[in-house]
Structure formats: C-alpha cells, structure tokens
Design a protein around this motif. Structure first.
Motif, PDB file in Angstrom:
ATOM      1  N   ILE A 131       0.892  -1.133  -0.062  1.00 10.70           N
ATOM      2  CA  ILE A 131      -0.136   0.062  -0.062  1.00 10.70           C
ATOM      3  C   ILE A 131       0.875   1.193  -0.240  1.00 10.70           C
ATOM      4  O   ILE A 131       1.539   1.512   0.943  1.00 10.70           O
TER       5      ILE A 131
ATOM      6  N   VAL B  46       2.201   4.864   0.418  1.00 10.37           N
ATOM      7  CA  VAL B  46       1.988   6.007   1.082  1.00 10.37           C
ATOM      8  C   VAL B  46       2.632   7.106   0.674  1.00 10.37           C
ATOM      9  O   VAL B  46       4.002   6.997   0.695  1.00 10.37           O
TER      10      VAL B  46
ATOM     11  N   GLU C 157      -5.296   4.511   3.088  1.00  5.78           N
ATOM     12  CA  GLU C 157      -5.734   3.524   4.069  1.00  5.78           C
ATOM     13  C   GLU C 157      -7.402   3.495   3.933  1.00  5.78           C
ATOM     14  O   GLU C 157      -8.182   2.304   4.056  1.00  5.78           O
TER      15      GLU C 157
ATOM     16  N   ALA D 239      -8.068   1.529   0.354  1.00 12.76           N
ATOM     17  CA  ALA D 239      -7.981   0.148   0.929  1.00 12.76           C
ATOM     18  C   ALA D 239      -9.152  -0.319   1.586  1.00 12.76           C
ATOM     19  O   ALA D 239      -9.605  -1.337   1.202  1.00 12.76           O
ATOM     20  N   ALA D 240      -9.565   0.057   2.694  1.00  8.82           N
ATOM     21  CA  ALA D 240     -10.826  -0.254   3.406  1.00  8.82           C
ATOM     22  C   ALA D 240     -12.147  -0.514   2.620  1.00  8.82           C
ATOM     23  O   ALA D 240     -12.684  -1.443   2.679  1.00  8.82           O
TER      24      ALA D 240
ATOM     25  N   SER E 159      -5.968  -5.233   1.759  1.00  5.92           N
ATOM     26  CA  SER E 159      -5.355  -4.986   3.016  1.00  5.92           C
ATOM     27  C   SER E 159      -3.914  -5.384   2.514  1.00  5.92           C
ATOM     28  O   SER E 159      -3.712  -5.841   1.563  1.00  5.92           O
TER      29      SER E 159
ATOM     30  N   ARG F  38       1.726  -0.950   4.376  1.00  5.43           N
ATOM     31  CA  ARG F  38       2.071   0.548   4.377  1.00  5.43           C
ATOM     32  C   ARG F  38       3.293   0.693   4.220  1.00  5.43           C
ATOM     33  O   ARG F  38       4.275   0.410   4.762  1.00  5.43           O
TER      34      ARG F  38
ATOM     35  N   ARG G  88      -7.775   7.650   9.500  1.00  7.06           N
ATOM     36  CA  ARG G  88      -6.537   6.485   9.201  1.00  7.06           C
ATOM     37  C   ARG G  88      -6.718   5.424  10.221  1.00  7.06           C
ATOM     38  O   ARG G  88      -6.701   4.210   9.927  1.00  7.06           O
ATOM     39  N   ASN G  89      -7.095   5.801  11.585  1.00  5.94           N
ATOM     40  CA  ASN G  89      -7.315   4.989  12.500  1.00  5.94           C
ATOM     41  C   ASN G  89      -8.648   3.978  12.373  1.00  5.94           C
ATOM     42  O   ASN G  89      -8.664   3.018  12.604  1.00  5.94           O
TER      43      ASN G  89
ATOM     44  N   ALA H 294      -9.855   3.429   9.446  1.00  6.53           N
ATOM     45  CA  ALA H 294      -9.847   2.695   8.383  1.00  6.53           C
ATOM     46  C   ALA H 294      -8.907   1.155   8.491  1.00  6.53           C
ATOM     47  O   ALA H 294      -9.131   0.135   7.786  1.00  6.53           O
ATOM     48  N   THR H 295      -8.166   1.209   9.580  1.00  2.00           N
ATOM     49  CA  THR H 295      -7.278   0.040   9.874  1.00  2.00           C
ATOM     50  C   THR H 295      -7.868  -0.608  11.028  1.00  2.00           C
ATOM     51  O   THR H 295      -7.319  -1.579  11.448  1.00  2.00           O
TER      52      THR H 295
END
Length: 309
Positions: A162, A164, A171, A174-175, A180, A183, A290-291, A293-294
């Motif tokens: 992924i 960055v 992210e 991706a989600a 997955s 990064r 970002r948090n 999404a992961t």
C-alpha cells in the motif's frame, strides 16, 4: 588676492550656469511628463496572488507551473491583470495564515483547513468542497487510486504493498475496496512491487506515470469506491473576485482540462469516485480516519467522515 579668487569664482559660475539650466530642462522634460503619462495613460496592473499547496503526490511535472501556463492565457488577453503564482508547503501556508497572510486564490489538496473561514462562495457544486452554507472549493484536477498487477489476473491471492505518500487517505481507499496490505512509502512500494516482493500494488496516478516513464507493462484496475486526490481551488478576495474567478474558469475550461495529461492528472468530469471527504478536513480528522480505516468495522466507522459524490 581674495578679490581675485571671488571674481574668478563668479566668472566660473557665469560660464557654467547656462549648462546647468539646460541640464535641468532636459531632466524635467525626460522624467516629469513621462511619469504623468504613466500615471494617467497606462492602466495599473492588478496583481492577483495565487498560492499552490500540494498535499499529495501528483502524476508528473508541476501543478504550480500548470497554473502559471493557464494564467498566462488570461494575461495575454487582458493586459491589466497579472497573476503572481507561488508554491507553498502545507506547513508554510498554515504559518502564513497564522501570521495574517492570505492569497487571493488558493489551490490546495486535503489537509489545508485554515482557509475555509476566508473562502468565498463559488458558483459551482462538488460534495468535497461544500459546507452547509455553500460551495467554497472546487477541484480543477484529480488523481485516482489503482490496484496494479504484473499479470492480468487480479483474482490470484498474494501480498499487497500500500503506497503511502503525502496527506491522502490511501488507507481509506484500501478499506472501502476490501483490500489489505503493508503500508510503505511511495517510492519503496513501487520498487518492491517491480522486484516481485509483492503481488499487487495499491497506488495512484504517480505510480502509473512511473511505469510509463520506465516502459514497464503493468495491468491496472481503477478503484472507484473512494477518492480524495483532488486539487481544489478557492477564491479568498472579494475585492479581486472577478479576476480570481477568471482563473478558476480558465482552469476548468475544456481547452485547459485537455492539457492535464501533461502533468499526469485527470479532469474531474471524466471520472467520479463514489465517495470522498471534505476539502477542508483538518489534521486531527485525517488521523482519525486512518485509525478508523485500519480498525474493526472500518466501513461503519468511516461513514461519518465520508461524502457521497
């Protein structure tokens, strides 16, 4: 002796005086009428300050220089206006705002949130640039997310790099595309993918331009669930609004939009993702996305941040 010196001094002045008078007349004729002509006969140029802030990787070349070329089209037609176009980093633009500095026109990517309160309504409509009270930013070019593969089989299992780079939310892309992977910074991800360390690469138009430049045959799959790779433009000067809008209209004109391929970017109207985020998203919200999404239930957690395009 003293009388002789005084007499000689006056004799010298008598000889020099006509030449001094001629010099004064020449200077008066040369400079005074000219300044009068410039003040009355020539229109004073209107200087429009334009700042370009890149917060995500483009395709190739310079977005700032692209704006300069577009602005020159206006300047050739209208000798009364001059666009002073400068590049700023996100940090530099934020510091400038805190110091009370503000451009007349701002070109920017997501993450530059401070200028919302100074932006004026635009006669356009785009979800990413809208608030409850109107549209305050409109994209003049866009990028795109891709899933790259060295073969045409996108169903085969394998690891994904992924990519960055910048402030964009890869992210989230991706989600929302049910992908997955690991990064990695943009250039390293590109190299690792070509070296076979990863089966797939989740990248952007930047990687696409790299592949073309290197002459590598790569298969691609557009990921249209989400895009935040928009370069927006906002008008911040009410006094110079007409000249500011002239630049916006020129950038959005069919002629200029057709030239976006020179910088590896795309017209907004040629492709739209299903969802995006606000152009004025601040740093805290970017981190929160970002948090989200992961984490678990990523799609559900991201809903409150996303806008339908």
């Amino acid at each position: 002796m003293k009388f002789y010196k005084i007499k000689r001094l006056f004799s010298g002045l008598k000889i020099a005086l006509p030449f001094m008078l001629i010099l004064v007349i020449i200077l008066t004729v040369s400079f005074y009428p000219r300044s009068q002509k410039e003040g009355k006969g020539e229109e004073v140029k209107r200087v429009i300050r334009v700042w370009n802030v890149d917060t995500f990787e483009g395709g190739k070349g310079s977005r700032t220089n692209f704006i300069k070329r577009a602005a020159s089209k206006i300047e050739k037609k209208n000798k009364g206006v001059y666009y002073l176009i400068s590049s700023y980093t996100e940090e530099g633009a934020t510091r400038a705002f805190a110091a009370g500095e503000c451009p007349d026109v701002l070109s920017f990517g997501i993450g530059v949130s401070a200028y919302l309160e100074s932006s004026l309504p635009l006669p356009y409509s785009f979800a990413g640039g809208e608030t409850e009270s109107g549209c305050y930013a409109y994209p003049w070019c866009r990028g795109e997310y891709y899933l790259f593969s060295l073969t045409d089989d996108f169903e085969e299992s394998g690891s994904t790099a992924i990519s960055v780079g910048g402030r964009n939310l890869v992210e989230v892309a991706a989600a929302l595309n049910n992908l997955s992977g690991e990064r990695i910074d943009s250039l390293s991800a590109y190299v690792a993918f070509l070296n076979g360390q990863y089966r797939y690469l989740l990248g952007t138009q930047r990687d696409k331009c790299r592949f073309v430049s290197r002459g590598v045959e790569v298969y691609e799959k557009s990921l249209n669930e989400f895009c935040d790779l928009y370069q927006y433009i906002s008008v911040l000067s009410a006094e110079k609004r007409e000249d500011c809008l002239a630049l916006v209209e020129t950038l959005l004109s069919e002629e200029v939009q057709k030239e976006l391929d020179t910088i590896g970017m795309f017209p907004v109207k040629d492709g739209a993702a299903l969802r995006t985020v606000s152009a004025f998203t601040d740093g805290d919200s970017l981190s929160a996305m970002r948090n989200a999404a992961t984490g678990n239930e990523a799609i559900k957690n991201l809903d409150k941040f996303l806008k339908n395009v």
